[in-house]
Design an enzyme around this catalytic site. Structure first.
Site, PDB file in Angstrom:
ATOM      1  N   HIS A  38       0.763   5.237   1.322  1.00  0.00           N
ATOM      2  CA  HIS A  38      -0.010   6.110   2.208  1.00  0.00           C
ATOM      3  C   HIS A  38       0.651   7.493   2.226  1.00  0.00           C
ATOM      4  O   HIS A  38       1.876   7.582   2.340  1.00  0.00           O
ATOM      5  CB  HIS A  38      -0.051   5.507   3.614  1.00  0.00           C
ATOM      6  CG  HIS A  38      -0.880   6.319   4.551  1.00  0.00           C
ATOM      7  ND1 HIS A  38      -2.265   6.283   4.523  1.00  0.00           N
ATOM      8  CD2 HIS A  38      -0.546   7.203   5.521  1.00  0.00           C
ATOM      9  CE1 HIS A  38      -2.734   7.119   5.433  1.00  0.00           C
ATOM     10  NE2 HIS A  38      -1.715   7.683   6.056  1.00  0.00           N
TER      11      HIS A  38
ATOM     12  N   ASP B 223      -2.802   0.529   7.927  1.00  0.00           N
ATOM     13  CA  ASP B 223      -1.585   1.333   7.745  1.00  0.00           C
ATOM     14  C   ASP B 223      -0.485   0.981   8.754  1.00  0.00           C
ATOM     15  O   ASP B 223       0.335   1.825   9.118  1.00  0.00           O
ATOM     16  CB  ASP B 223      -1.904   2.838   7.828  1.00  0.00           C
ATOM     17  CG  ASP B 223      -2.843   3.294   6.723  1.00  0.00           C
ATOM     18  OD1 ASP B 223      -2.804   2.710   5.629  1.00  0.00           O
ATOM     19  OD2 ASP B 223      -3.629   4.235   6.957  1.00  0.00           O
TER      20      ASP B 223
ATOM     21  N   ASN C 292       0.853  -1.195   0.000  1.00  0.00           N
ATOM     22  CA  ASN C 292       0.000   0.000   0.000  1.00  0.00           C
ATOM     23  C   ASN C 292       0.883   1.237   0.000  1.00  0.00           C
ATOM     24  O   ASN C 292       2.015   1.199   0.496  1.00  0.00           O
ATOM     25  CB  ASN C 292      -0.878   0.015   1.260  1.00  0.00           C
ATOM     26  CG  ASN C 292      -1.809   1.211   1.312  1.00  0.00           C
ATOM     27  OD1 ASN C 292      -2.398   1.607   0.303  1.00  0.00           O
ATOM     28  ND2 ASN C 292      -1.943   1.819   2.483  1.00  0.00           N
TER      29      ASN C 292
ATOM     30  N   SER D 101       4.691   6.825   2.408  1.00  0.00           N
ATOM     31  CA  SER D 101       5.258   5.549   2.834  1.00  0.00           C
ATOM     32  C   SER D 101       4.684   4.431   1.979  1.00  0.00           C
ATOM     33  O   SER D 101       3.480   4.410   1.725  1.00  0.00           O
ATOM     34  CB  SER D 101       4.867   5.235   4.289  1.00  0.00           C
ATOM     35  OG  SER D 101       5.155   6.311   5.153  1.00  0.00           O
TER      36      SER D 101
HETATM   37  C1  GAR Z   1      -2.730   8.963  -3.014  1.00  0.00           C
HETATM   38  O1  GAR Z   1      -2.290  10.172  -2.450  1.00  0.00           O
HETATM   39  C2  GAR Z   1      -2.557   7.829  -2.040  1.00  0.00           C
HETATM   40  O2  GAR Z   1      -1.403   7.926  -1.249  1.00  0.00           O
HETATM   41  C3  GAR Z   1      -3.792   7.988  -1.195  1.00  0.00           C
HETATM   42  O3  GAR Z   1      -4.810   8.291  -2.105  1.00  0.00           O
HETATM   43  C4  GAR Z   1      -4.248   8.986  -3.218  1.00  0.00           C
HETATM   44  C5  GAR Z   1      -4.658   8.248  -4.469  1.00  0.00           C
HETATM   45  O4  GAR Z   1      -4.276   8.954  -5.615  1.00  0.00           O
HETATM   46  N1  GAR Z   1      -4.078   6.803  -0.450  1.00  0.00           N
HETATM   47  C6  GAR Z   1      -4.581   6.810   0.782  1.00  0.00           C
HETATM   48  O5  GAR Z   1      -4.870   7.824   1.384  1.00  0.00           O
HETATM   49  C7  GAR Z   1      -4.771   5.441   1.393  1.00  0.00           C
HETATM   50  N2  GAR Z   1      -5.079   5.557   2.779  1.00  0.00           N
HETATM   51  P1  GAR Z   1      -4.311   8.272  -7.032  1.00  0.00           P
HETATM   52  O6  GAR Z   1      -5.690   7.609  -7.185  1.00  0.00           O
HETATM   53  O7  GAR Z   1      -4.147   9.400  -7.987  1.00  0.00           O
HETATM   54  O8  GAR Z   1      -3.206   7.256  -7.109  1.00  0.00           O
END
Ligand code: GAR
Length: 206
Positions: free
Chosen positions: A114, A150, A112, A141
């Site tokens: 985060h 997480d 994952n 991370s």
């Molecule tokens: C990213 O910033 C990722 O780190 C976050 O969602 C966004 C997805 O962007 N994930 C989380 O917050 C998970 N808890 P994307 O769809 O453009 O890749």
């Protein structure tokens, strides 16, 4: 042999595109077998299809009536991933809690990303949490997925300085730039078999 990936998304899919770019440019020895979204309108599904990748919306609704609906949904997702020959599951903006039912189908084979320096600011709105806490540094991370949200062993991190003028949008954008570098790098280490767990520490083999 290229590492067979299955990517789970819920939204725009920019990390998915960064992974596909890295594969195309030879920086990541992997192949995306299938993209799965729990949201019908996830833009990332369209982006994947434009690049000739199988992209599937798995609707959680039909599972809602069932007992253990979350687990039932996750087993269906896991089965689909297995049917596509997926070896490693990549959560890329997948905004749904993954139950042990799915994690156990891909033990130490699920990553994952985060948008914070874990263990700081787990859960939703990590960038907003960092700003509201008054942190001076945040980042992103990549970690193995375990049963605590997480909480899994950290593979790699990138730091991003927080400025006084930052808003959730500006900070998120700078963190996202780092995410796009970091995730393909972490996956390449995985593809090369260079990640070794010692307790909750991930060693990167040379
Ligand atoms: C990213 O910033 C990722 O780190 C976050 O969602 C966004 C997805 O962007 N994930 C989380 O917050 C998970 N808890 P994307 O769809 O453009 O890749």
């Amino acid at each position: 042999m290229a590492l067979a990936l299955g990517v789970l998304i819920s939204g725009r899919g920019s990390n998915l595109l960064a992974i596909l770019d890295a594969i195309q440019e030879g920086r990541l020895d992997a192949i995306v077998k299938v993209v799965v979204s729990n949201k019908a309108n996830a833009v990332g599904l369209e982006r994947a299809k434009e690049r000739g990748i199988q992209a599937v919306f798995m609707d959680p609704k039909p599972f809602a009536q069932k007992e253990n609906s979350r687990e039932a949904y996750d087993v269906a997702v896991g089965t689909l991933l297995q049917e596509h020959g997926v070896e490693c599951v990549v959560l890329a903006g997948y905004m749904r809690i993954v139950t042990p039912a799915l994690i156990r189908m891909f033990t130490w084979k699920m990553l994952n990303i985060h948008p914070s320096l874990l263990p700081a600011f787990p859960g939703l709105d990590a960038q907003r949490q960092a700003l509201e806490w008054g942190a001076k540094v945040s980042g992103c991370s990549v970690h193995f997925v375990t049963e605590g949200v997480d909480e899994g062993p950290i593979i790699c991190q990138a730091a991003v300085a927080i400025n006084e003028e930052d808003t959730v949008e500006t900070l998120s954008a700078r963190i996202l730039e780092q995410e796009h570098q970091l995730y393909p790098q972490a996956l390449q280490l995985m593809a090369q078999g260079r990640l070794q767990l010692e307790g909750r520490t991930v060693q990167v083999l040379q």
